[in-house]
Motif scaffolding. Structure first.
Motif, mmCIF file in Angstrom:
data_model
loop_
_atom_site.group_PDB
_atom_site.id
_atom_site.type_symbol
_atom_site.label_atom_id
_atom_site.label_comp_id
_atom_site.label_asym_id
_atom_site.label_seq_id
_atom_site.Cartn_x
_atom_site.Cartn_y
_atom_site.Cartn_z
ATOM 1 N N MET A 289 0.859 -1.184 0.000
ATOM 2 C CA MET A 289 0.000 0.000 0.000
ATOM 3 C C MET A 289 0.897 1.237 0.000
ATOM 4 O O MET A 289 1.874 1.305 0.746
ATOM 5 C CB MET A 289 -0.885 0.002 1.246
ATOM 6 N N VAL A 290 0.581 2.187 -0.861
ATOM 7 C CA VAL A 290 1.368 3.410 -0.976
ATOM 8 C C VAL A 290 0.447 4.608 -0.764
ATOM 9 O O VAL A 290 -0.506 4.809 -1.522
ATOM 10 C CB VAL A 290 2.047 3.529 -2.362
ATOM 11 N N LEU A 291 0.718 5.379 0.288
ATOM 12 C CA LEU A 291 -0.048 6.597 0.537
ATOM 13 C C LEU A 291 0.496 7.702 -0.370
ATOM 14 O O LEU A 291 1.702 7.948 -0.404
ATOM 15 C CB LEU A 291 0.069 7.017 2.002
ATOM 16 N N LEU A 292 -0.390 8.383 -1.086
ATOM 17 C CA LEU A 292 0.015 9.402 -2.055
ATOM 18 C C LEU A 292 -0.073 10.800 -1.452
ATOM 19 O O LEU A 292 -0.830 11.017 -0.504
ATOM 20 C CB LEU A 292 -0.891 9.329 -3.293
ATOM 21 N N PRO A 293 0.665 11.765 -2.018
ATOM 22 C CA PRO A 293 0.521 13.147 -1.552
ATOM 23 C C PRO A 293 -0.920 13.623 -1.744
ATOM 24 O O PRO A 293 -1.622 13.172 -2.653
ATOM 25 C CB PRO A 293 1.475 13.933 -2.470
ATOM 26 N N SER A 294 -1.362 14.544 -0.902
ATOM 27 C CA SER A 294 -2.768 14.966 -0.943
ATOM 28 C C SER A 294 -3.128 15.672 -2.240
ATOM 29 O O SER A 294 -4.302 15.755 -2.607
ATOM 30 C CB SER A 294 -3.081 15.890 0.244
ATOM 31 N N ASN A 295 -2.135 16.206 -2.964
ATOM 32 C CA ASN A 295 -2.438 16.910 -4.214
ATOM 33 C C ASN A 295 -2.204 16.042 -5.443
ATOM 34 O O ASN A 295 -2.250 16.528 -6.569
ATOM 35 C CB ASN A 295 -1.590 18.188 -4.323
ATOM 36 N N MET A 324 3.695 -4.415 2.673
ATOM 37 C CA MET A 324 4.600 -3.275 2.539
ATOM 38 C C MET A 324 3.792 -1.994 2.581
ATOM 39 O O MET A 324 2.919 -1.767 1.742
ATOM 40 C CB MET A 324 5.386 -3.362 1.225
ATOM 41 N N MET A 325 4.062 -1.159 3.571
ATOM 42 C CA MET A 325 3.383 0.128 3.722
ATOM 43 C C MET A 325 4.384 1.225 3.368
ATOM 44 O O MET A 325 5.495 1.243 3.908
ATOM 45 C CB MET A 325 2.898 0.324 5.151
ATOM 46 N N ALA A 326 4.012 2.112 2.482
ATOM 47 C CA ALA A 326 4.943 3.154 2.055
ATOM 48 C C ALA A 326 4.206 4.470 1.861
ATOM 49 O O ALA A 326 2.987 4.509 1.747
ATOM 50 C CB ALA A 326 5.643 2.750 0.758
ATOM 51 N N LYS A 327 4.994 5.526 1.835
ATOM 52 C CA LYS A 327 4.417 6.859 1.615
ATOM 53 C C LYS A 327 5.266 7.618 0.612
ATOM 54 O O LYS A 327 6.492 7.619 0.705
ATOM 55 C CB LYS A 327 4.349 7.640 2.921
ATOM 56 N N PRO A 350 12.256 -0.391 -6.782
ATOM 57 C CA PRO A 350 13.028 -1.624 -6.526
ATOM 58 C C PRO A 350 12.633 -2.306 -5.225
ATOM 59 O O PRO A 350 12.681 -3.542 -5.129
ATOM 60 C CB PRO A 350 14.483 -1.129 -6.485
ATOM 61 N N VAL A 351 12.227 -1.506 -4.221
ATOM 62 C CA VAL A 351 11.808 -2.080 -2.942
ATOM 63 C C VAL A 351 10.521 -2.873 -3.123
ATOM 64 O O VAL A 351 10.395 -4.013 -2.649
ATOM 65 C CB VAL A 351 11.604 -0.961 -1.894
ATOM 66 N N MET A 352 9.551 -2.282 -3.823
ATOM 67 C CA MET A 352 8.267 -2.944 -4.062
ATOM 68 C C MET A 352 8.450 -4.192 -4.920
ATOM 69 O O MET A 352 7.861 -5.251 -4.648
ATOM 70 C CB MET A 352 7.301 -1.970 -4.733
ATOM 71 N N MET A 353 9.270 -4.098 -5.953
ATOM 72 C CA MET A 353 9.453 -5.243 -6.858
ATOM 73 C C MET A 353 10.174 -6.394 -6.167
ATOM 74 O O MET A 353 9.844 -7.561 -6.383
ATOM 75 C CB MET A 353 10.200 -4.787 -8.113
ATOM 76 N N ASN A 364 14.010 1.166 3.200
ATOM 77 C CA ASN A 364 13.696 2.423 2.525
ATOM 78 C C ASN A 364 13.134 3.366 3.579
ATOM 79 O O ASN A 364 12.327 2.956 4.426
ATOM 80 C CB ASN A 364 12.681 2.201 1.402
ATOM 81 N N GLU A 365 13.546 4.629 3.519
ATOM 82 C CA GLU A 365 13.144 5.570 4.561
ATOM 83 C C GLU A 365 11.636 5.817 4.589
ATOM 84 O O GLU A 365 11.091 6.240 5.617
ATOM 85 C CB GLU A 365 13.860 6.913 4.347
ATOM 86 N N ASN A 366 10.945 5.537 3.485
ATOM 87 C CA ASN A 366 9.501 5.793 3.432
ATOM 88 C C ASN A 366 8.668 4.523 3.466
ATOM 89 O O ASN A 366 7.475 4.564 3.177
ATOM 90 C CB ASN A 366 9.149 6.584 2.167
ATOM 91 N N ALA A 367 9.281 3.376 3.798
ATOM 92 C CA ALA A 367 8.533 2.112 3.727
ATOM 93 C C ALA A 367 8.689 1.300 5.009
ATOM 94 O O ALA A 367 9.724 1.365 5.674
ATOM 95 C CB ALA A 367 8.999 1.293 2.532
ATOM 96 N N PHE A 368 7.624 0.552 5.345
ATOM 97 C CA PHE A 368 7.626 -0.372 6.478
ATOM 98 C C PHE A 368 7.057 -1.703 5.999
ATOM 99 O O PHE A 368 6.363 -1.771 5.004
ATOM 100 C CB PHE A 368 6.728 0.138 7.615
ATOM 101 N N PHE A 369 7.317 -2.742 6.766
ATOM 102 C CA PHE A 369 6.681 -4.035 6.528
ATOM 103 C C PHE A 369 5.967 -4.417 7.818
ATOM 104 O O PHE A 369 6.568 -4.436 8.890
ATOM 105 C CB PHE A 369 7.723 -5.088 6.134
ATOM 106 N N MET A 370 4.673 -4.709 7.713
ATOM 107 C CA MET A 370 3.892 -4.953 8.916
ATOM 108 C C MET A 370 2.761 -5.941 8.643
ATOM 109 O O MET A 370 2.327 -6.115 7.506
ATOM 110 C CB MET A 370 3.302 -3.633 9.433
#
Length: 579
Positions: A289-295, A324-327, A350-353, A364-370
């Protein structure tokens, strides 16, 4: 070429608006008809000469009817897709149509290619941002989705809610050579169907099928290897329709097929869609799951908080399966619309793949695994504060909402002549004086201000992810902060205020605050209900105080060493440079 074509399309659009007095949407519709005419004129050998003679005014067709006749050919050609209503006709004057065809004559649609597709998509999205109920998806998001899916030569791909076709055109652009699979899209709006089809044609893909209407999931045996789509709320706003859209979209995929969905955030949190989320994990394995910028995603020009879900259809989500949770905070576009060096999508690919195809967890600084704690009632915001992400996970956890209350003592009476305005410094865990401000100046400001008291916790909405949290010292009692800050007061006797400060400003919690902050890059902010949803690991109060005492003692030793270092540097400077 792409830039030149985009500019030419914009000029043609402006020509229709100014000379034919059309609205932006009306001019876009009219230009679409002329683009279809140009496309079939330059791409169908048996019709090409006849079309050219019509354009020159030769033959038996009256000059004023040339474009209407050509448009009839277009309607016949795309009759199966129902792209045009037979009542549609050319509204612009023949002279204006001639000007537009001439302005575009430098671009031969017989040689349509990805560069042309990119130019048309850039132009169309600029225009459609202001049209009601029209969703625009930036190319960076589409390209990221297509890159991580790795579509193979014989794969079948569908977008059941294709909108302007941006997701499908990204697929078409990056399809491997010799692709023999199927590319199909559906749109429930005629303008969107027309736009999606010409978008794909301009990319050079003549075989993709775009149809007006909905994918007939119930009566079709057809299944697809990949499903990509933006799942917006139904126009009626009906819960059942929204639920059906999500579930039916999953049912389009073969067992084990990959599904990439862009969803509004309220599908992922809150009570309304709790049942939908439960069904989703019963029908598919959530991979990422990737959280996107609000705009990032806009509807009628207005930003809409959204996320990307990557799922594997047909297999219920295992209770111990990690996600994989990322922003994404920066999409690689600068404030003025030019490419920028920072692009979080490129870092995440590359992290997602590696996770999707090799099962490897790369840092990755913007990703977690949970893992998801409660599959029957999961809510994405509450998942960020699970045991795996607590500072001390072996201790019992309590929701922050049960430990504090929100202070809302807004300044209204202005009884003092002068007030101390304070702020919180990043990564310093302290509150400092900023400036003195008079009651008259405060009344003139549009912001609201809150009075703070000794021992209260002050949290910067924007800087919380960078440690901008502090406790009010006695000397700043009665000061004020702007509404860019949240003020909390501890109501539980089971937690030490300085311990709570240490937890919230730890690296792990700063990362969690960074993920759940919403907004654009460095201006993203924390919302109060997201903050209060965090859980805090809580040993016994004596243990908390010992932890705090040890940390404060260490900090004092560091401060003494820093002072000793500074004094030594000063003595060294005096010895060398002063007489």
């Amino acid at each position: 070429m792409a830039e030149a074509l985009s500019r030419s399309l914009s000029r043609c659009h402006n020509m229709l608006r100014s000379q034919e007095k059309m609205t932006s949407e009306g001019a876009f519709r009219e230009l679409s008809k002329l683009l279809y005419i140009k496309y079939i004129t330059e791409n169908i050998p048996e019709e090409r000469e006849k079309m050219k003679s019509f354009l020159k005014g030769d033959g038996q067709i009256y000059p004023d009817q040339r474009f209407e006749h050509l448009f009839d050919e277009v309607k016949n050609m795309f009759d199966k897709e129902c792209l045009f209503d037979y009542a549609d006709h050319i509204l612009a004057k023949p002279a204006i149509c001639d000007e537009i065809i001439y302005a575009l004559s430098f671009f031969d649609f017989a040689y349509a290619c990805p560069a042309m597709g990119m130019a048309y998509e850039e132009f169309s999205q600029k225009v459609m941002r202001g049209i009601d109920n029209i969703i625009t998806i930036p190319s960076q998001i589409s390209e990221f989705i297509v890159d991580v899916l790795e579509i193979k030569p014989n794969d079948k791909v569908i977008d059941p809610f294709c909108g302007d076709g941006s997701l499908l055109s990204a697929v078409a652009t990056q399809l491997p050579m010799g692709h023999k699979g199927e590319l199909r899209g559906f749109a429930d709006d005629r303008l969107m169907a027309q736009t999606a089809k010409i978008n794909l044609l301009m990319c050079g893909n003549k075989d993709a099928s775009i149809s007006l209407g909905r994918a007939d999931i119930n009566n079709s045996c057809q299944k697809y290897d990949y499903v990509v789509s933006y799942l917006n709320h139904s126009k009626s706003g009906n819960y059942q329709s929204d639920r059906d859209n999500v579930i039916n979209t999953l049912d389009l995929a073969v067992q084990g097929g990959m599904v990439a969905l862009i969803t509004p955030d309220d599908f992922l949190q809150g009570d309304r869609f709790c049942d939908v989320r439960r069904e989703l994990v019963e029908r598919a394995t959530m991979m990422g799951m990737v959280l996107l910028p609000s705009n990032a995603i806009r509807i009628a020009g207005k930003p809409l908080n959204s996320s990307v879900l990557i799922l594997k259809a047909g297999y219920p989500h295992p209770y111990d399966r990690e996600v994989m949770m990322a922003k994404v905070e920066d999409m690689g576009i600068s404030a003025i619309g030019l490419p920028s060096e920072k692009n979080d999508f490129k870092k995440l690919e590359p992290v997602m793949m590696s996770w999707l195809y090799e099962g490897q967890q790369k840092s990755n600084e913007n990703a977690f695994f949970m893992t998801i704690a409660h599959l029957d009632s999961w809510d994405i915001q509450s998942e960020f504060a699970k045991e795996d992400y607590c500072l001390f996970s072996k201790y019992p956890r309590h929701r922050l909402a049960d430990l504090v209350r929100v202070i809302d003592s807004k300044l209204e009476d202005y009884s003092k002549d002068v007030y101390n305005l304070v702020t919180v410094r990043k990564n310093k865990r302290d509150i400092v004086f900023r400036e003195k401000i008079t009651a008259k100046q405060l009344k003139e400001k549009t912001k609201r201000f809150t009075v703070i008291g000794t021992g209260q916790l002050v949290i910067s909405r924007i800087g919380a992810k960078d440690g901008a949290i502090g406790i009010v010292p006695k000397e700043l009692d009665g000061s004020i902060v702007s509404d860019n800050f949240l003020v909390l007061e501890i109501v539980s006797s089971e937690i030490d205020s300085f311990y709570l400060l240490m937890v919230l400003t730890s690296e792990r919690y700063k990362n969690m605050l960074r993920v759940i902050s919403r907004g654009v890059t460095d201006r993203s902010y924390i919302r109060i209900h997201d903050l209060l949803g965090l859980t805090i690991p809580m040993p016994e109060i004596e243990k908390q105080r010992k932890i705090v005492g040890d940390l404060q003692e260490t900090q004092q030793r560091i401060s003494k060493l820093e002072k000793k270092w500074a004094d030594g540097i000063n003595r060294f400077s005096k010895e060398l440079f002063e007489q």
